[in-house]
Design a protein around this motif. Structure first.
Motif, PDB file in Angstrom:
ATOM      1  N   PRO A  36     -16.876 -23.789  15.648  1.00  0.00           N
ATOM      2  CA  PRO A  36     -15.573 -24.440  16.185  1.00  0.00           C
ATOM      3  C   PRO A  36     -15.835 -25.065  14.191  1.00  0.00           C
ATOM      4  CG  PRO A  36     -17.461 -25.225  17.794  1.00  0.00           C
ATOM      5  CD  PRO A  36     -18.325 -24.468  17.060  1.00  0.00           C
ATOM      6  N   GLU A  37     -14.019 -25.879  14.789  1.00  0.00           N
ATOM      7  CA  GLU A  37     -14.289 -26.976  12.862  1.00  0.00           C
ATOM      8  C   GLU A  37     -14.672 -27.904  13.601  1.00  0.00           C
ATOM      9  OE1 GLU A  37     -10.251 -27.383  10.477  1.00  0.00           O
ATOM     10  OE2 GLU A  37     -10.961 -25.739  10.897  1.00  0.00           O
ATOM     11  N   GLU A  38     -14.843 -28.768  12.779  1.00  0.00           N
ATOM     12  CA  GLU A  38     -15.223 -29.903  13.575  1.00  0.00           C
ATOM     13  C   GLU A  38     -14.114 -30.669  12.926  1.00  0.00           C
ATOM     14  OE1 GLU A  38     -18.907 -31.518  11.640  1.00  0.00           O
ATOM     15  OE2 GLU A  38     -20.280 -29.961  11.938  1.00  0.00           O
ATOM     16  N   GLU A  39     -13.472 -32.086  13.784  1.00  0.00           N
ATOM     17  CA  GLU A  39     -12.649 -32.863  14.110  1.00  0.00           C
ATOM     18  C   GLU A  39     -12.315 -33.953  12.594  1.00  0.00           C
ATOM     19  OE1 GLU A  39      -9.533 -36.429  15.907  1.00  0.00           O
ATOM     20  OE2 GLU A  39     -11.846 -36.386  17.239  1.00  0.00           O
ATOM     21  N   GLY A  40     -12.066 -33.897  11.182  1.00  0.00           N
ATOM     22  CA  GLY A  40     -11.473 -34.248   9.977  1.00  0.00           C
ATOM     23  C   GLY A  40     -13.097 -33.875   9.105  1.00  0.00           C
ATOM     24  N   ALA A  41     -13.155 -32.402   9.280  1.00  0.00           N
ATOM     25  CA  ALA A  41     -14.481 -31.509   8.176  1.00  0.00           C
ATOM     26  C   ALA A  41     -13.454 -31.290   7.143  1.00  0.00           C
ATOM     27  CB  ALA A  41     -14.689 -30.291   9.085  1.00  0.00           C
ATOM     28  N   VAL A  42     -13.800 -31.474   6.450  1.00  0.00           N
ATOM     29  CA  VAL A  42     -13.067 -31.292   4.590  1.00  0.00           C
ATOM     30  C   VAL A  42     -12.885 -29.178   4.589  1.00  0.00           C
ATOM     31  CG1 VAL A  42     -12.514 -31.220   2.039  1.00  0.00           C
ATOM     32  CG2 VAL A  42     -14.273 -33.214   3.409  1.00  0.00           C
ATOM     33  N   VAL A  43     -12.051 -29.212   4.392  1.00  0.00           N
ATOM     34  CA  VAL A  43     -11.819 -27.508   4.136  1.00  0.00           C
ATOM     35  C   VAL A  43     -10.755 -27.006   3.288  1.00  0.00           C
ATOM     36  CG1 VAL A  43     -11.724 -27.494   6.382  1.00  0.00           C
ATOM     37  CG2 VAL A  43      -9.533 -27.962   5.968  1.00  0.00           C
ATOM     38  N   GLY A  44     -10.675 -26.153   2.809  1.00  0.00           N
ATOM     39  CA  GLY A  44      -9.893 -25.366   1.811  1.00  0.00           C
ATOM     40  C   GLY A  44     -10.254 -26.073   0.654  1.00  0.00           C
ATOM     41  N   LYS A  45      -9.036 -26.608  -0.416  1.00  0.00           N
ATOM     42  CA  LYS A  45      -9.117 -26.505  -2.327  1.00  0.00           C
ATOM     43  C   LYS A  45     -10.247 -28.010  -2.420  1.00  0.00           C
ATOM     44  CE  LYS A  45      -6.195 -27.598  -5.298  1.00  0.00           C
ATOM     45  NZ  LYS A  45      -4.690 -28.343  -5.790  1.00  0.00           N
ATOM     46  N   GLU A  46      -9.502 -28.855  -1.189  1.00  0.00           N
ATOM     47  CA  GLU A  46     -10.439 -30.668  -1.306  1.00  0.00           C
ATOM     48  C   GLU A  46     -11.913 -29.474  -0.826  1.00  0.00           C
ATOM     49  OE1 GLU A  46      -9.252 -33.854  -1.671  1.00  0.00           O
ATOM     50  OE2 GLU A  46      -7.499 -32.571  -2.039  1.00  0.00           O
ATOM     51  N   LYS A  47     -12.493 -29.786  -0.352  1.00  0.00           N
ATOM     52  CA  LYS A  47     -13.723 -29.113  -0.043  1.00  0.00           C
ATOM     53  C   LYS A  47     -14.392 -28.433  -1.689  1.00  0.00           C
ATOM     54  CE  LYS A  47     -16.438 -27.039   3.427  1.00  0.00           C
ATOM     55  NZ  LYS A  47     -16.447 -25.301   4.565  1.00  0.00           N
ATOM     56  N   GLY A  48     -13.346 -27.277  -2.055  1.00  0.00           N
ATOM     57  CA  GLY A  48     -13.874 -26.947  -3.774  1.00  0.00           C
ATOM     58  C   GLY A  48     -13.625 -28.077  -4.627  1.00  0.00           C
ATOM     59  N   MET A  49     -13.026 -29.545  -4.190  1.00  0.00           N
ATOM     60  CA  MET A  49     -13.184 -30.233  -5.446  1.00  0.00           C
ATOM     61  C   MET A  49     -14.467 -30.716  -5.463  1.00  0.00           C
ATOM     62  SD  MET A  49     -10.761 -29.679  -7.059  1.00  0.00           S
ATOM     63  CE  MET A  49     -10.327 -31.522  -8.034  1.00  0.00           C
ATOM     64  N   ARG A  50     -14.416 -30.604  -4.296  1.00  0.00           N
ATOM     65  CA  ARG A  50     -16.148 -31.526  -3.707  1.00  0.00           C
ATOM     66  C   ARG A  50     -17.285 -31.242  -3.984  1.00  0.00           C
ATOM     67  NH1 ARG A  50     -12.203 -33.716  -0.768  1.00  0.00           N
ATOM     68  NH2 ARG A  50     -12.003 -35.613   0.059  1.00  0.00           N
ATOM     69  N   PHE A  51     -16.882 -29.460  -4.095  1.00  0.00           N
ATOM     70  CA  PHE A  51     -18.318 -29.011  -4.603  1.00  0.00           C
ATOM     71  C   PHE A  51     -18.707 -28.986  -6.199  1.00  0.00           C
ATOM     72  CE2 PHE A  51     -20.368 -24.817  -5.486  1.00  0.00           C
ATOM     73  CZ  PHE A  51     -21.060 -24.641  -5.155  1.00  0.00           C
ATOM     74  N   LEU A  52     -17.304 -28.788  -6.952  1.00  0.00           N
ATOM     75  CA  LEU A  52     -17.260 -29.173  -8.222  1.00  0.00           C
ATOM     76  C   LEU A  52     -17.332 -30.461  -8.301  1.00  0.00           C
ATOM     77  CD1 LEU A  52     -16.230 -27.724 -11.114  1.00  0.00           C
ATOM     78  CD2 LEU A  52     -13.963 -29.001 -10.656  1.00  0.00           C
ATOM     79  N   GLY A  53     -17.249 -31.461  -8.358  1.00  0.00           N
ATOM     80  CA  GLY A  53     -17.756 -32.532  -8.435  1.00  0.00           C
ATOM     81  C   GLY A  53     -19.621 -33.195  -8.069  1.00  0.00           C
ATOM     82  N   PHE A  54     -19.885 -32.336  -7.331  1.00  0.00           N
ATOM     83  CA  PHE A  54     -21.483 -32.481  -6.661  1.00  0.00           C
ATOM     84  C   PHE A  54     -21.378 -31.134  -8.103  1.00  0.00           C
ATOM     85  CE2 PHE A  54     -24.391 -28.962  -5.081  1.00  0.00           C
ATOM     86  CZ  PHE A  54     -26.057 -30.025  -5.245  1.00  0.00           C
TER      87      PHE A  54
END
Length: 530
Positions: free
Chosen positions: A219-237
């Motif tokens: 189940p998708e958690e409320e407020g979880a980062v998904v899609g492009k935003e998750k990819g940007m955060r992974f790139l930042g990491f």
């Protein structure tokens, strides 16, 4: 005096009988070593010329094995794996991988496979990996409704990857017994090991996408980062972590430049990533990472770091262990010691290290090492006795007399490995079979090995070692004595039976055999990085 043919049959039958009645492999091998000498020579060898006669060969063989310096790396790697299991390093790594991959179909199973690869690259201890994955990943997959067979097979097959991925203890033992370069074996096994891991991941992806009910999405958690935003955060990491790595490498290169070691000198091997000509490239990598941080933004980079920081400690440990080997800083044994120090230091900095954890890890190391040592002693004694009785020459002549084509000989050996792997520990197989088989393989026409590409003669022993390890990878899952099943059963819920565990292995055994077939068809795969 018994002829060598009859003696070989008696030794083989005796081994299976003793193992079937529950005698430990080490003691069974040692007992058969004494029986072999008595049957081949005479009972009075036990008392005649004590210390000089045939019986003394057993002691000499055991002494040679026990005094090998590289053998010290085995308890060190086991201790490192025990520390990783008891501290929160492995659990944090699983949580970080889960953040990035959990929304993918079959994502939890893929997280488990990726975690197993990372664990294998840190310590290479199969039992510890299967137990750890069984404690962390199995409850998670069962809770989310994953197919039980898929969950079991993923954990045990992936947890056994330590056989193939350096620093593999199986490769270390093979190198010791056959006097093959362990560093070359590690290098050669990289591609086949990651190929096998990719087979597991591709299988999981294909099967779960064809039948989504096997791996329901969490189940998708409320407020979880998904899609492009998750990819940007992974790139930042990745960019933030890259800044630290490239920064340290640049300072290291500056140090070697200042001391005069960073210049090319005739007759001296260049320092890996430490020469003056490396500095512009390292600086460019640092600039690219810095640019990525500005592109992503500080806020998203910080969030990405929090999401993925559980991967940092394992990467550092891998860098310390494998980096010190391949950069020529240390040998195998010293690298294992540095790995232990790295895990211990990280755990102390994380405030997770306690006296109880150290004591329990030491006790586990003592028990595991004791088992391996006793098997090594017994198998070394039996191998020495059988060699003295003329066994290797007899077996070699028997195989050559069959007049099989080159690949026919290799396939016959593979069948023997697979059958023995169903009943015996890999340590015993290395010590008992390899001194017989490897000389035969080295005499075969090198141009007739495989069907695609050509293998150089100097790489034959290395290739055969990697092929042997792939066979042992299969043996960890093969009934009736597949050790991975018993490791998982020790931590699995009561409703999961051994029969159910072995049933879950079947697709993954087929994938292992496919990987073995690739090695046999295309031998040069092991020499890509040599």
């Amino acid at each position: 005096m018994v002829d060598i043919g009859t003696l070989s049959l008696l030794v083989l039958a005796g081994m299976f009988i003793l193992l079937a009645i529950g005698m430990p492999l080490g003691f069974a091998s040692a007992f058969l070593a004494v029986v072999t000498l008595i049957l081949k020579f005479d009972v009075d060898i036990l008392f005649r010329d004590f210390g000089k006669g045939p019986f003394s060969v057993l002691g000499q063989a055991v002494y040679r094995q026990m005094t090998n310096y590289v053998l010290i790396s085995i308890p060190l790697f086991i201790f490192m794996a025990a520390l990783l299991e008891r501290t929160g390093i492995a659990k944090d790594m699983y949580n970080s991988l889960n953040v990035w991959l959990s929304r993918m179909r079959g994502g939890i199973a893929i997280v488990t496979s990726v975690m197993a690869v990372i664990m294998a690259a840190m310590s290479g201890i199969i039992g510890g990996e299967v137990v750890l994955l069984g404690l962390i990943a199995l409850p998670q997959m069962l809770r989310l409704g994953y197919n039980q067979n898929l969950a079991i097979g993923t954990i045990c097959a992936s947890g056994s990857l330590g056989t193939m991925i350096p620093p593999s203890i199986v490769l270390i033992f093979y190198g010791l017994v056959t006097e093959t370069s362990i560093k070359a074996l590690f290098t050669a096994s990289f591609l086949p090991g990651f190929m096998l891991a990719s087979f597991f991941i591709v299988y999981i992806l294909i099967r779960t996408n064809l039948n989504p009910s096997l791996a329901p999405l969490p189940p998708e958690e409320e407020g979880a980062v998904v899609g492009k935003e998750k990819g940007m955060r992974f790139l930042g990491f990745l960019a933030y972590f890259g800044l630290w790595i490239t920064g340290v490498l640049f300072l290291r290169a500056v140090f070697f430049w200042a001391t005069g070691e960073g210049y090319v000198t005739e007759g001296v091997d260049p320092i890996a990533l430490g020469m003056v000509y490396h500095m512009p490239w390292i600086a460019l990598a640092f600039a690219l990472c810095l640019g990525a941080v500005f592109l992503v933004g500080r806020e998203r980079t910080n969030e990405g770091w929090e999401m993925g920081k559980g991967l940092v400690a394992p990467v550092i440990v891998i860098g310390v262990v494998l980096g010190s080997i391949y950069m020529g800083i240390t040998g195998i044994t010293e690298a294992a010691g540095m790995g232990v120090v790295a895990v211990f230091t990280i755990s102390v900095l994380r405030r997770e290290m306690t006296f109880d954890i150290v004591w329990d890890s030491l006790m586990r190391t003592l028990k595991s090492t004791g088992t391996i040592i006793w098997v090594t002693i017994g198998a070394a004694a039996l191998a020495a006795a059988y060699t003295l009785a003329g066994g290797p020459t007899y077996v070699a002549n028997l195989i050559l007399a069959a007049d099989l084509p080159t690949m026919g000989v290799i396939l016959a050996m593979m069948l023997i490995f697979l059958i023995m792997g169903m009943f015996m520990d890999w340590v015993g197989i290395v010590l008992l079979i390899m001194p017989v088989f490897l000389p035969i393989v080295l005499k075969l026409p090198v141009e007739e090995l495989g069907f695609l590409g050509g293998l150089e003669a100097r790489h034959v022993a290395i290739w055969f070692g990697v092929v042997f390890c792939m066979n042992m990878q299969v043996s960890f899952l093969s009934p009736p004595f597949g050790p991975a099943a018993f490791y998982l059963k020790s931590v699995a819920p009561p409703h999961i039976t051994l029969t159910a565990i072995f049933r879950g292995f079947l697709p993954f055994i087929c994938l292992q055999l496919l990987a073995l077939a690739v090695l046999l068809v295309w031998p040069p795969i092991v020499s890509v990085f040599l």
